[in-house]
Design a protein around this motif. Structure first.
Motif, PDB file in Angstrom:
ATOM      1  N   UNK A 119       0.810  -1.218   0.000  1.00  0.00           N
ATOM      2  CA  UNK A 119       0.000   0.000   0.000  1.00  0.00           C
ATOM      3  C   UNK A 119       0.844   1.269   0.000  1.00  0.00           C
ATOM      4  N   UNK A 120       1.918   1.291   0.770  1.00  0.00           N
ATOM      5  CA  UNK A 120       2.655   2.529   0.977  1.00  0.00           C
ATOM      6  C   UNK A 120       3.964   2.667   0.188  1.00  0.00           C
ATOM      7  N   UNK A 121       4.406   1.629  -0.443  1.00  0.00           N
ATOM      8  CA  UNK A 121       5.689   1.705  -1.152  1.00  0.00           C
ATOM      9  C   UNK A 121       5.702   2.843  -2.187  1.00  0.00           C
ATOM     10  N   UNK A 122       4.708   2.951  -3.071  1.00  0.00           N
ATOM     11  CA  UNK A 122       4.745   4.058  -4.043  1.00  0.00           C
ATOM     12  C   UNK A 122       4.762   5.438  -3.360  1.00  0.00           C
ATOM     13  N   UNK A 162       7.730   8.229  -3.769  1.00  0.00           N
ATOM     14  CA  UNK A 162       7.443   9.605  -4.214  1.00  0.00           C
ATOM     15  C   UNK A 162       7.990  10.632  -3.225  1.00  0.00           C
ATOM     16  N   UNK A 163       7.846  10.348  -1.936  1.00  0.00           N
ATOM     17  CA  UNK A 163       8.369  11.265  -0.917  1.00  0.00           C
ATOM     18  C   UNK A 163       9.878  11.439  -1.080  1.00  0.00           C
ATOM     19  N   UNK A 164      10.553  10.352  -1.291  1.00  0.00           N
ATOM     20  CA  UNK A 164      12.015  10.394  -1.419  1.00  0.00           C
ATOM     21  C   UNK A 164      12.418  11.043  -2.742  1.00  0.00           C
ATOM     22  N   UNK A 165      11.671  10.745  -3.807  1.00  0.00           N
ATOM     23  CA  UNK A 165      11.988  11.312  -5.127  1.00  0.00           C
ATOM     24  C   UNK A 165      11.933  12.839  -5.119  1.00  0.00           C
ATOM     25  N   UNK A 166      11.089  13.404  -4.290  1.00  0.00           N
ATOM     26  CA  UNK A 166      11.003  14.866  -4.212  1.00  0.00           C
ATOM     27  C   UNK A 166      12.308  15.473  -3.725  1.00  0.00           C
ATOM     28  N   UNK A 167      13.092  14.688  -3.018  1.00  0.00           N
ATOM     29  CA  UNK A 167      14.334  15.203  -2.439  1.00  0.00           C
ATOM     30  C   UNK A 167      15.555  14.778  -3.240  1.00  0.00           C
ATOM     31  N   UNK A 182      15.906   2.428  -3.580  1.00  0.00           N
ATOM     32  CA  UNK A 182      16.819   1.834  -2.594  1.00  0.00           C
ATOM     33  C   UNK A 182      16.548   2.383  -1.188  1.00  0.00           C
ATOM     34  N   UNK A 183      16.357   3.691  -1.108  1.00  0.00           N
ATOM     35  CA  UNK A 183      16.082   4.302   0.189  1.00  0.00           C
ATOM     36  C   UNK A 183      14.723   3.865   0.733  1.00  0.00           C
ATOM     37  N   UNK A 184      13.760   3.687  -0.155  1.00  0.00           N
ATOM     38  CA  UNK A 184      12.443   3.204   0.281  1.00  0.00           C
ATOM     39  C   UNK A 184      12.580   1.804   0.890  1.00  0.00           C
ATOM     40  N   UNK A 185      13.424   0.986   0.297  1.00  0.00           N
ATOM     41  CA  UNK A 185      13.672  -0.348   0.863  1.00  0.00           C
ATOM     42  C   UNK A 185      14.234  -0.211   2.283  1.00  0.00           C
ATOM     43  N   UNK A 186      15.160   0.721   2.459  1.00  0.00           N
ATOM     44  CA  UNK A 186      15.733   0.945   3.797  1.00  0.00           C
ATOM     45  C   UNK A 186      14.673   1.421   4.786  1.00  0.00           C
ATOM     46  N   UNK A 225      16.124  10.350   2.988  1.00  0.00           N
ATOM     47  CA  UNK A 225      16.559  11.114   1.822  1.00  0.00           C
ATOM     48  C   UNK A 225      17.620  12.144   2.195  1.00  0.00           C
ATOM     49  N   UNK A 226      17.382  12.887   3.273  1.00  0.00           N
ATOM     50  CA  UNK A 226      18.362  13.898   3.682  1.00  0.00           C
ATOM     51  C   UNK A 226      19.650  13.259   4.200  1.00  0.00           C
ATOM     52  N   UNK A 227      19.547  12.152   4.881  1.00  0.00           N
ATOM     53  CA  UNK A 227      20.756  11.440   5.313  1.00  0.00           C
ATOM     54  C   UNK A 227      21.563  10.982   4.110  1.00  0.00           C
ATOM     55  N   UNK A 228      20.877  10.510   3.093  1.00  0.00           N
ATOM     56  CA  UNK A 228      21.552  10.088   1.865  1.00  0.00           C
ATOM     57  C   UNK A 228      22.292  11.271   1.232  1.00  0.00           C
ATOM     58  N   UNK A 229      21.618  12.410   1.119  1.00  0.00           N
ATOM     59  CA  UNK A 229      22.262  13.589   0.517  1.00  0.00           C
ATOM     60  C   UNK A 229      23.489  14.019   1.316  1.00  0.00           C
TER      61      UNK A 229
END
Length: 190
Positions: free
Chosen positions: A36-39, A43-48, A57-61, A89-93
Motif C-alpha cells: 500500500x505505501x511503497x509508491x 514519491x516522498x524520497x523522489x522529491x528530495x 533503494x532508500x524506500x527499501x531501507x 533522503x536527507x541522510x543520503x544527501x
C-alpha cells in the motif's frame, strides 16, 4: 503554509492508498502495508533526491526500518513513513556530500603526492648526478657528507672518519664546497 498543504497532501495520499486496497490503518500484515505505501514512500524520497533508483533503494531501507519497529507504538503509519522517508533522503544527501568531498580530497592528495613521469625522470637524473659527484670526492669527504645528510651527529662523524669532533665542522664545510664546485662543473655552470 506550503508545508501544511504538503503535509495534508501526504496524509490524503496515504488515506487514499489505504482505502483503495481496502485496508484498515490500525492493523495489517507488513506485506499489505508495504504494498500500500511503497509508491507513496518512493514519491516522498523522489522529491528530495531526484533519482528513481536511489529513491527505490532508500524506500527499501525505510521499510526495513519499519519492519523492525514495533508498529503498535506508531500512532499514524503514513506520517511515520513520511517522516522516515524524508530523514532517509536527507541522510543520503549528506552522506553523498561527505563521500564526494572525501573523493575530491583523496584525488587532490594523489595529485600532490604522485609525481609526473617527467618529475620522476628529473629526480632520477638529479640522483645520478649527485652519485657521480660523490664518486669524484675522496673517501673522507664522501663519508662525512653522506653521514651528515643521513642525520648522524658530529660525534658519529668524527668516530667514522677518525678525526677530532672539533674539526668535523671545518672538514664538513670544505667537503660541501668541493661538492658544489664539482657539481657546477658537471652541469656546466662553472
Amino acid at each position: 503554509m506550503n508545508e501544511a498543504k504538503g503535509g495534508k497532501e501526504v496524509e490524503m495520499q496515504a488515506k487514499l492508498a489505504i482505502h483503495s486496497i481496502g485496508l484498515k490503518a490500525e492493523s495489517n500484515s507488513f506485506q499489505e502495508l508495504f504494498t500500500a505505501y511503497y509508491p507513496f514512500v518512493v514519491r516522498q524520497i523522489m522529491r528530495i533526491v531526484k533519482d528513481q533508483q536511489t529513491a527505490e533503494d532508500l524506500a527499501q531501507d525505510v521499510f526495513l526500518s519499519f519492519y523492525h519497529t514495533d508498529r503498535s507504538v506508531i500512532e499514524h503509519i503514513p506520517a511515520w513513513l513520511s517522516k522516515a522517508s524524508v530523514y532517509a533522503a536527507y541522510n543520503y544527501l549528506r552522506s553523498e556530500k561527505r563521500r564526494s568531498e572525501r573523493q575530491e580530497w583523496v584525488a587532490a592528495e594523489q595529485d600532490r603526492s604522485t609525481p609526473s613521469s617527467e618529475e620522476m625522470w628529473l629526480e632520477k637524473e638529479e640522483i645520478e648526478s649527485v652519485r657521480e659527484v660523490l664518486a669524484e670526492l675522496d673517501e673522507r669527504d664522501r663519508t662525512i657528507l653522506v653521514m651528515k645528510y643521513s642525520g648522524f651527529p658530529y660525534a658519529e662523524l668524527a668516530k667514522a672518519t677518525g678525526v677530532e669532533v672539533g674539526s668535523i665542522g671545518t672538514i664538513l664545510s670544505r667537503a660541501k664546497k668541493k661538492f658544489r664546485s664539482i657539481y657546477k662543473q658537471m652541469r656546466g655552470d662553472a
